[in-house]
Motif scaffolding. Structure first.
Motif, short mmCIF file in Angstrom:
data_model
loop_
_atom_site.label_atom_id
_atom_site.label_comp_id
_atom_site.label_asym_id
_atom_site.label_seq_id
_atom_site.Cartn_x
_atom_site.Cartn_y
_atom_site.Cartn_z
N PHE A 8 -5.59 18.78 16.03
CA PHE A 8 -4.37 19.15 16.74
C PHE A 8 -3.24 18.32 16.14
N CYS A 38 1.07 17.62 15.04
CA CYS A 38 2.48 17.81 15.35
C CYS A 38 3.28 17.15 14.22
N ASP A 90 6.58 20.35 18.13
CA ASP A 90 5.42 20.20 19.01
C ASP A 90 5.20 18.74 19.38
N TYR A 115 9.34 23.45 20.23
CA TYR A 115 7.95 23.77 20.56
C TYR A 115 7.60 25.15 20.00
N SER A 116 6.52 25.21 19.23
CA SER A 116 6.10 26.49 18.68
C SER A 116 5.74 27.47 19.79
N ASP A 136 -1.97 22.46 24.38
CA ASP A 136 -2.26 21.54 23.27
C ASP A 136 -1.05 21.32 22.37
N HIS A 137 0.08 21.94 22.71
CA HIS A 137 1.31 21.74 21.96
C HIS A 137 2.42 21.12 22.81
N HIS A 179 6.42 32.82 20.25
CA HIS A 179 6.01 31.82 19.26
C HIS A 179 7.09 31.62 18.20
N GLY A 185 3.02 26.21 13.15
CA GLY A 185 2.55 26.13 14.53
C GLY A 185 1.17 26.76 14.64
N ASP A 186 1.01 27.70 15.57
CA ASP A 186 -0.26 28.41 15.73
C ASP A 186 -0.16 29.86 15.27
N GLY A 238 -1.10 23.15 12.39
CA GLY A 238 -1.63 22.05 13.17
C GLY A 238 -3.12 22.08 13.41
N HIS A 239 -3.75 23.25 13.25
CA HIS A 239 -5.19 23.35 13.48
C HIS A 239 -5.98 23.52 12.19
#
Length: 273
Positions: free
Chosen positions: A51, A53, A66, A101-102, A107-108, A184, A200-201, A246-247
């Motif tokens: 995770f 940022c 994030d 923030y995405s 978790d963000h 998003h 981001g995601d 981030g992942h």
């Protein structure tokens, strides 16, 4: 862990806020061993999932993208590392002007507060309007978490909403990339001949570069998420644009390239600090 990138007139820091180990077979049954080739694995054959940022600064202005998952009691997870790793950069928390923030998955946004206080108290906390319009009415794990985490930010009157692509610093733009969630955002940095995209995601796993329509259960709208991934990855493919996620395996920094006719993720190796 923290890594450093040169983005023209900006310096970008990748901060790992949390990680845990997961059996790969429980993640996505379509993924082969080849699809997991970038992930560190332990002696149990589990993959390390992360995770992340990001910090963007030019010395005069500092923003976050994030805030990580924050402190969370989940067996096997190490979490809530962001504040201390941010402090280690020597940047005062109260100098952060903006947190983009995405999206509003916990978790963000969970790391936006610690011990009942906003971590970056002088910052404007920026979200897309469509994101809150959605999650404020959703009765689910993600919806309830978003509502609870957002409440102290609203109480502190530090929340701003955008409803289009928005430049927050010269060359640093929050960009609409809907699908994973309804509002998003990704963040584009164009500076001094460099191009960087914080995803981001938009994509949660490197196999989605090759297979953009392999949506995961966490994607709110599978069809739109797949189309967005395909469009963005095709746009930045073979352009030298640095892509961050981030992942993805830490530091989650690489490029999107063509390899033997196939679009793939190519990890980079920024210095660790």
């Amino acid at each position: 862990m923290t890594w450093k990138l040169d983005c023209g007139s900006y310096t970008l820091f990748v901060i790992e806020d949390a990680f845990y180990w997961r059996d790969m077979g429980t993640y996505d049954e379509r993924a082969s061993e080849h699809d997991w080739r970038f992930h560190p694995q332990n002696d149990k054959g589990q993959a390390r999932l992360n995770f992340g940022c990001w910090v963007i600064t030019n010395g005069d202005h500092t923003i976050m993208v994030d805030a990580g998952i924050g402190e969370i009691d989940q067996p096997g997870m190490t979490a809530g590392l962001m504040p201390e790793r941010f402090d280690a950069l020597g940047i005062p928390r109260d100098s952060v002007e903006t947190v983009i923030y995405s999206h509003m998955h916990y978790d963000h946004i969970g790391g936006s507060q610690r011990d009942g206080k906003v971590v970056f108290p002088n910052a404007r906390h920026v979200f897309h309007t469509k994101e809150w319009d959605h999650w404020k009415n959703v009765d689910s794990e993600f919806g309830t978490a978003a509502q609870n985490i957002m409440r102290p930010l609203f109480d502190a009157e530090v929340v701003d909403f955008i409803d289009e692509d928005t430049e927050v610093l010269p060359g640093v733009t929050a960009v609409e990339t809907f699908g994973h969630t309804p509002g998003h955002l990704t963040v584009s940095i164009i500076s001094d001949g460099t191009r960087t995209l914080i995803g981001g995601d938009m994509s949660n796993h490197p196999f989605q570069v090759e297979h953009p329509h392999w949506s995961l259960p966490v994607d709110n709208d599978h069809e739109t998420a797949g189309k967005t991934r395909d469009r963005v990855f095709e746009t930045i493919k073979d352009t030298g644009t640095t892509y961050l996620a981030g992942h993805y395996p830490m530091p989650g920094v690489g490029t999107i390239v063509t390899d033997d006719g196939v679009r793939v993720y190519q990890p980079g190796t920024p210095p660790r600090i």
